[in-house]
Design an enzyme around this catalytic site. Structure first.
Site, PDB file in Angstrom:
ATOM      1  N   SER A  92       0.826  -1.207   0.000  1.00 16.13           N
ATOM      2  CA  SER A  92       0.000   0.000   0.000  1.00 16.13           C
ATOM      3  C   SER A  92       0.855   1.249   0.000  1.00 16.13           C
ATOM      4  O   SER A  92       0.502   2.245  -0.625  1.00 16.13           O
ATOM      5  CB  SER A  92      -0.969   0.006   1.188  1.00 16.13           C
ATOM      6  OG  SER A  92      -0.275  -0.066   2.409  1.00 16.13           O
ATOM      7  N   GLU A  93       2.025   1.224   0.678  1.00 17.20           N
ATOM      8  CA  GLU A  93       2.945   2.356   0.624  1.00 17.20           C
ATOM      9  C   GLU A  93       4.394   1.905   0.701  1.00 17.20           C
ATOM     10  O   GLU A  93       4.720   0.931   1.394  1.00 17.20           O
ATOM     11  CB  GLU A  93       2.698   3.364   1.762  1.00 17.20           C
ATOM     12  CG  GLU A  93       1.868   4.556   1.373  1.00 17.20           C
ATOM     13  CD  GLU A  93       0.383   4.324   1.564  1.00 17.20           C
ATOM     14  OE1 GLU A  93      -0.403   5.143   1.055  1.00 17.20           O
ATOM     15  OE2 GLU A  93       0.020   3.345   2.217  1.00 17.20           O
ATOM     16  N   THR A  94       5.224   2.635  -0.027  1.00 16.59           N
ATOM     17  CA  THR A  94       6.674   2.550   0.103  1.00 16.59           C
ATOM     18  C   THR A  94       7.160   3.933   0.530  1.00 16.59           C
ATOM     19  O   THR A  94       6.812   4.934  -0.092  1.00 16.59           O
ATOM     20  CB  THR A  94       7.334   2.146  -1.223  1.00 16.59           C
ATOM     21  OG1 THR A  94       6.920   0.820  -1.574  1.00 16.59           O
ATOM     22  CG2 THR A  94       8.856   2.183  -1.102  1.00 16.59           C
TER      23      THR A  94
END
Length: 275
Positions: free
Chosen positions: A46-48
């Site tokens: 979902s996020e880096t």
């Protein structure tokens, strides 16, 4: 060939395979935006988060600059990837002290050690009553909501409040319909249904390439001020009822929200980029 370290952290998790996984990539300097976006797409989380070390004497007292990318876009705020980044900075990069100041698109954020946990200091996200289109409500549940809002601090997400936590826990939204929204996503929330849990919430944002975010710091900056005011106390504990699930301890302090959670290292490795 350029190599970059990468860490995957389970954030807002007290055990492996729970909470919200985020990738963290420490950098000596910024890569091209397109390269960072492609790394996030390749990671398919979902996020880096990408972090660059700063000189506090020159950079408004900030220790690091942080940026967050979903698989499709850069976002201005992300709680779980900030928690993951703080875990990496404290425990792997070996920053001295117990407080990190992070420069970001949402201003200066802080992360503080609290025993084995980390406390994030984030901006409160304001909401205002607003009608949610009937087709959006139909896409998430047959149940009638108690109240509906829009996040006004960013003019994005819908917020739908129900009276029964089982509605939130058991809903199976039509992600195809929600993916057509111009708005960022839909937050659903209800009173807690277990001892020690004040609110149960979920967050759907297929328009950003994420059907459901497992555990979301940003979302708790939206729902915790609502529940703190409704319940009449400043400290509220939220459970995000995704398949992975996770608990976020929230303290509302004026226009700030302090988010407390655990994080665990899942893997570490290297990214190989062509020169």
């Amino acid at each position: 060939m350029t190599t970059l370290p990468i860490y995957q952290i389970d954030a807002f998790a007290d055990r492996m395979f729970a909470g919200n996984p985020a990738a963290v990539v420490p950098l000596d300097g910024w890569l091209a935006d397109a390269v960072m976006q492609n790394i996030a797409l390749e990671n398919n989380l979902s996020e880096t988060a990408f972090v660059v070390k700063l000189d506090p004497a020159k950079d408004d007292g900030a220790d690091f600059h942080i940026r967050w990318f979903t698989p499709t876009v850069e976002v201005p705020l992300c709680g779980h990837a900030t928690l993951a980044s703080a875990f990496v900075i404290f425990n792997i990069l070996g920053l001295d002290g117990d407080i990190i100041r992070l420069q970001s698109a949402s201003g200066i954020l802080t992360a503080r050690r609290d025993g084995d946990m980390i406390v994030l200091d984030f901006p409160k996200q304001s909401i205002a009553p607003d009608d949610v289109p009937a087709h959006v409500l139909a896409a998430i549940s047959d149940a009638a909501p108690r109240e509906t809002f829009r996040v006004t601090s960013r003019d994005t997400d819908f917020v739908v409040v129900y009276d029964d936590a089982s509605v939130v826990r058991n809903m199976t939204p039509d992600m195809s319909a929600l993916g057509k929204l111009a708005e960022r996503g839909v937050i659903v929330t209800a009173p807690g249904d277990q001892s020690g849990i004040d609110m149960v919430s979920r967050y759907f944002l297929p328009a950003l390439g994420i059907d459901e975010d497992p555990v979301t710091g940003y979302m708790h900056c939206v729902v915790s001020p609502y529940w703190a005011e409704r319940i009449g106390k400043s400290n509220v504990v939220g459970y995000q009822a995704s398949k992975r699930g996770g608990i976020v301890d929230c303290t509302v302090d004026g226009d700030r929200v302090h988010l407390k959670g655990n994080a665990l290292l899942y893997l570490k490795g290297e990214i190989y980029l062509p020169d």
